[in-house]
Design an enzyme around this catalytic site. Structure first.
Site, PDB file in Angstrom:
ATOM      1  N   VAL A  84       0.824  -1.224   0.000  1.00  0.00           N
ATOM      2  CA  VAL A  84       0.000   0.000   0.000  1.00  0.00           C
ATOM      3  C   VAL A  84       0.858   1.276   0.000  1.00  0.00           C
ATOM      4  O   VAL A  84       2.056   1.210   0.238  1.00  0.00           O
ATOM      5  CB  VAL A  84      -0.976   0.029   1.206  1.00  0.00           C
ATOM      6  CG1 VAL A  84      -1.941  -1.140   1.137  1.00  0.00           C
ATOM      7  CG2 VAL A  84      -0.212   0.006   2.528  1.00  0.00           C
ATOM      8  N   GLU A  85       0.212   2.388  -0.281  1.00  0.00           N
ATOM      9  CA  GLU A  85       0.845   3.720  -0.307  1.00  0.00           C
ATOM     10  C   GLU A  85       2.090   3.748  -1.184  1.00  0.00           C
ATOM     11  O   GLU A  85       3.111   4.335  -0.830  1.00  0.00           O
ATOM     12  CB  GLU A  85       1.181   4.194   1.125  1.00  0.00           C
ATOM     13  CG  GLU A  85      -0.059   4.516   1.931  1.00  0.00           C
ATOM     14  CD  GLU A  85       0.241   5.190   3.266  1.00  0.00           C
ATOM     15  OE1 GLU A  85       1.377   5.617   3.478  1.00  0.00           O
ATOM     16  OE2 GLU A  85      -0.676   5.271   4.084  1.00  0.00           O
TER      17      GLU A  85
END
Ligand SMILES: Cc1cc2nc3c(=O)[nH]c(=O)nc-3n(C[C@H](O)[C@H](O)[C@H](O)COP(=O)(O)OP(=O)(O)OC[C@H]3O[C@@H](n4cnc5c(N)ncnc54)[C@H](O)[C@@H]3O)c2cc1C
Length: 748
Positions: A441-442
């Site tokens: 993620v991110e």
């Protein structure tokens, strides 16, 4: 005279050079340009420019909690941690229990970043990190319920870009838990390249409460959305177009962000993914022909098309807080438990922490934990001072999650069967399964390392490149030449100075540079200066010789990013050592951490030079700046053993290293710690027995080797050790979910 000389220079040097720069400049999409402009540069610029002023890092105040933040840690955070039972959540319920949601909502965990005037806590980045670190040390699933609303999502976007009306309506509702937010960016077609989404809205008239209203008809299909299955308000990114020219001439208006209540007609949520067997709600959602009034756009109609810039601006700071806190929590748990378990677990009549193979892995855990926690603190200091360090946040996202992966792997290996067998007694396997989520993620890690860290750093931190790019992009040729001319010669002087500096430091082993402190830290600062100058000049040569192609030479740019990252991590470790009063017991941790990073940076430099596409330039660079090859070696074995000992014995250094996690006496980690401390305390008694070659406590007592009290305490310690070494077992039906009779029939 001057004007004539200038025009000659402009005509014969500047103009041809400008032409060449224009030909090699990488094509840059609007989204890339916006990503590059997001946030601020900070100490990363010092490292990239080759002559770091360490005071810009060392003088940053040590991050501290306010009284109110400390009270929140002592009250609601402890309360929430007591409620969390990760096994119950991930295996038994496969859901976040109501009691946890109730606590999260009623105690204000959903509004940590929301200002107090809107009913939130308005806590500092330091406090948010400490809160998430403690919760995450109890289990990743529960931590996500706090992380998602307080990182990139509706709350932060509203605070940064919302209209006053939107802020007054939504922020109090988000802060007190009346609303559960989620943010939908990712879709089937668009993952890392999120801006390529096909989710789409069209400007249109519709009706709201019987009134003709200007808005958008939006269709989307998102996936992987955390809290998406249960959210009451969905922040949505989509591409907006205006084919009927209701708003004006422009047709494609760009990425736009809106806040959509999930009760709106056409919105479908609820189905769930099952990521890494974690139980936080995560799933797909869709919208079919959803009418979204214009005032649901975050920031109102004037923010149409600015969605990407808004997202990357929010990420510039957010990436540096939540995932690093969660990662450091995982590392601290690994250090805390592995040191203790290695000490109490005996094989071949010795604690396994005495075996060199185990010490090597334990040292990695301890030194990485020291370093990443140091980097976490340094980044928080910058964030709380108002910086939004986009490059350092990317460094933190990548390196904290990777270090957590390494530490957890090492911890699993050292615990062996104890960590493999799942059940309520296992304090490692859930984090182990959750690691790929943090990696993904991110900004998935491979992309973050290969593209973002150096890609942003090289341009954002460079003293002149941005001015040159701006000049090259001017449409008026004469103005472009004049602007380019103003910066070109300063750039040339900087390059020359950097080359001289890098060569001087390379040929003198960096030994003659000035360090900001005396003593044993000084040589490390000198190597940082040597490698920083080398990074600056290799970066110059890379950009000049590869131009726009450098963007595709990811193996080169990833290594240049590694150099920048490891120089920052080494500086952060040294800052932490200074900030904590230079305790002698912590020096092996700091020394090992810095040496590991310096070796990584020096090795990355060698690999860039070895693989430099223009071989002649590679040879030239080697001769100039790394004539003796990699001179920063990996830490010596003796140092690794000392580092391993700091966590395998109940030292003050171990306490400092692992502070901030939850290890109450009644949970597995607390019980392990108790067994460990008692075992270590009784070591002199065990030594007497070992010397006499007596293994039985009763026998030792009979022979008068130990006192009655010692015998009793030894028996207690051995019982505790047996207890914490146990693993879980289950009736078959508890695992299969099948009734015993049905199982027998099937077997027959
Ligand atoms: C559990 C979980 C929770 C999530 N929560 C949310 C959420 O709340 N909201 C939301 O919008 N999204 C969410 N995401 C989505 C997440 O941000 C994406 O998964 C991520 O952006 C990567 O996209 P992808 O999985 O499609 O990988 P892909 O984009 O398909 O990437 C595949 C691989 O290629 C690499 N790669 C791609 N481009 C490059 C490049 N230029 N250079 C080098 N390598 C590259 C990547 O690093 C990766 O290793 C979540 C994902 C997961 C798994």
């Amino acid at each position: 005279m001057a004007a004539h000389a200038e025009s000659f220079r402009q005509r014969n040097i500047t103009r041809p050079l400008l032409k060449w720069v224009r030909s090699v400049l990488p094509a840059m999409s609007d989204t890339e340009r916006e990503a590059l402009a997001a946030g601020t540069v900070w100490f990363d610029a010092e490292l990239m420019r080759g002559n770091p002023d360490f005071s810009k890092l060392l003088d940053m105040p040590v991050p501290r909690l306010s009284d109110e933040e400390q009270a929140f840690m002592d009250g609601p955070v402890e309360e929430l941690c007591r409620l969390i039972d990760d096994w119950q959540i991930t295996f038994a319920e496969r859901d976040i229990p109501k009691a946890i949601w109730d606590c999260v909502k009623s105690r204000g965990f959903l509004g940590l970043i929301i200002p107090q005037e809107y009913g939130g806590k308005g806590f500092s980045a330091t406090a948010n990190s400490a809160i998430v670190m403690k919760i995450a040390s109890r289990g990743p699933s529960a931590a996500v319920t706090v992380i998602v609303p307080n990182s990139l999502g509706p709350g932060e976007l509203l605070m940064l870009f919302g209209t006053d009306k939107q802020k007054s309506y939504w922020l109090p509702r988000l802060a007190d838990g009346r609303e559960i937010p989620a943010f939908g960016l990712t879709s089937l077609d668009a993952g890392s390249d999120a801006a390529s989404m096909t989710d789409h809205g069209v400007v249109a008239w519709g009706e709201v409460n019987g009134k003709k209203t200007l808005g958008m008809r939006v269709n989307w299909s998102k996936r992987y959305i955390s809290l998406g299955p249960i959210c009451t308000v969905l922040g949505l990114a989509f591409k907006l177009s205006d084919p009927d020219h209701i708003l004006g001439d422009e047709e494609n208006l760009g990425i736009t962000l809106a806040l959509i209540p999930t009760t709106t007609k056409g919105v479908s949520i609820g189905r769930r993914h099952y990521p890494g067997m974690q139980a936080f709600p995560n799933g797909p959602n869709t919208g079919t022909d959803v009418f979204v009034p214009m005032d649901w756009i975050i920031g109102g109609q004037e923010r149409i098309g600015q969605g990407w810039r808004m997202l990357v601006t929010a990420l510039a700071a957010g990436r540096g807080v939540m995932l690093p806190a969660m990662s450091v929590a995982g590392m601290k748990v690994a250090a805390f438990s592995t040191g203790a378990y290695g000490r109490i677990r005996e094989q071949f009549n010795l604690p396994v922490s005495r075996f060199e193979g185990v010490q090597e892995a334990a040292a990695r855990i301890a030194s990485d934990t020291y370093k990443m926690d140091a980097a976490r603190r340094a980044t928080l200091a910058a964030l709380d001072a108002g910086e939004k360090p986009a490059v350092i946040s990317a460094v933190m996202k990548y390196h904290a999650t990777e270090a957590m992966r390494r530490a957890t792997n090492d911890a699993m290996d050292i615990h062996s069967g104890k960590a493999v067998i799942d059940g309520p007694r296992n304090y490692l396997s859930s984090a182990y399964r959750a690691i790929p989520i943090a990696i993904t993620v991110e900004g998935a890690n491979i992309m973050t390392r290969s593209l973002m860290i150096y890609g942003q750093g090289s341009i954002r931190c460079h003293p002149f490149i941005q001015e040159e790019i701006a000049a090259a992009q001017m449409s008026d040729d004469d103005e472009a030449v004049a602007a380019f001319d103003r910066v070109l010669y300063r750039h040339a002087a900087y390059t020359f100075m950097t080359l001289v500096r890098a060569a001087w430091r390379g040929w003198t082993f960096g030994l003659l540079s000035r360090a900001p402190v005396h003593g044993r830290e000084a040589p490390h600062y000198r190597q940082i200066k040597r490698l920083s100058a080398a990074l600056a000049i290799v970066s110059e040569f890379s950009m000049v010789t590869m131009g726009g192609a450098l963007k595709r030479k990811e193996m080169i740019s990833a290594r240049l990013g590694d150099m920048l990252s490891h120089l920052f991590l080494a500086c952060a470790a040294l800052k932490r050592f200074a900030d904590t009063g230079r305790p002698a017991e912590d020096w092996p941790l700091c020394d090992h951490a810095v040496r590991t990073s310096l070796n990584a940076a020096d090795t990355a430099l060698k690999e860039v030079i070895d693989n430099f596409p223009m071989r002649l330039v590679g040879w030239y660079l080697r001769l100039k700046i790394q004539p003796f090859g990699v001179i920063c070696s990996t830490p010596r074995d003796r140092l690794a053993q000392k580092v391993s000992d700091t966590i395998s014995e109940p030292t003050a250094a171990r306490d400092r290293l692992t502070e901030g996690i939850y290890a109450a006496a009644d949970i597995e980690l607390g019980k392990l710690d108790h067994a460990f401390r008692l075992t270590a305390e009784l070591e002199p008694v065990r030594a007497v027995m070992r010397k006499a070659r007596v293994r039985s406590v009763d026998e030792a007592r009979r022979q008068g080797l130990i006192t009655g009290n010692e015998a009793a305490r030894l028996s207690e310690a051995m019982e505790l050790v047996r207890e914490v070494s146990k693993v879980d077992d289950f009736a078959p039906e508890e695992i299969t979910g099948k009734k015993p009779a049905a199982r027998k029939r099937k077997a027959a």
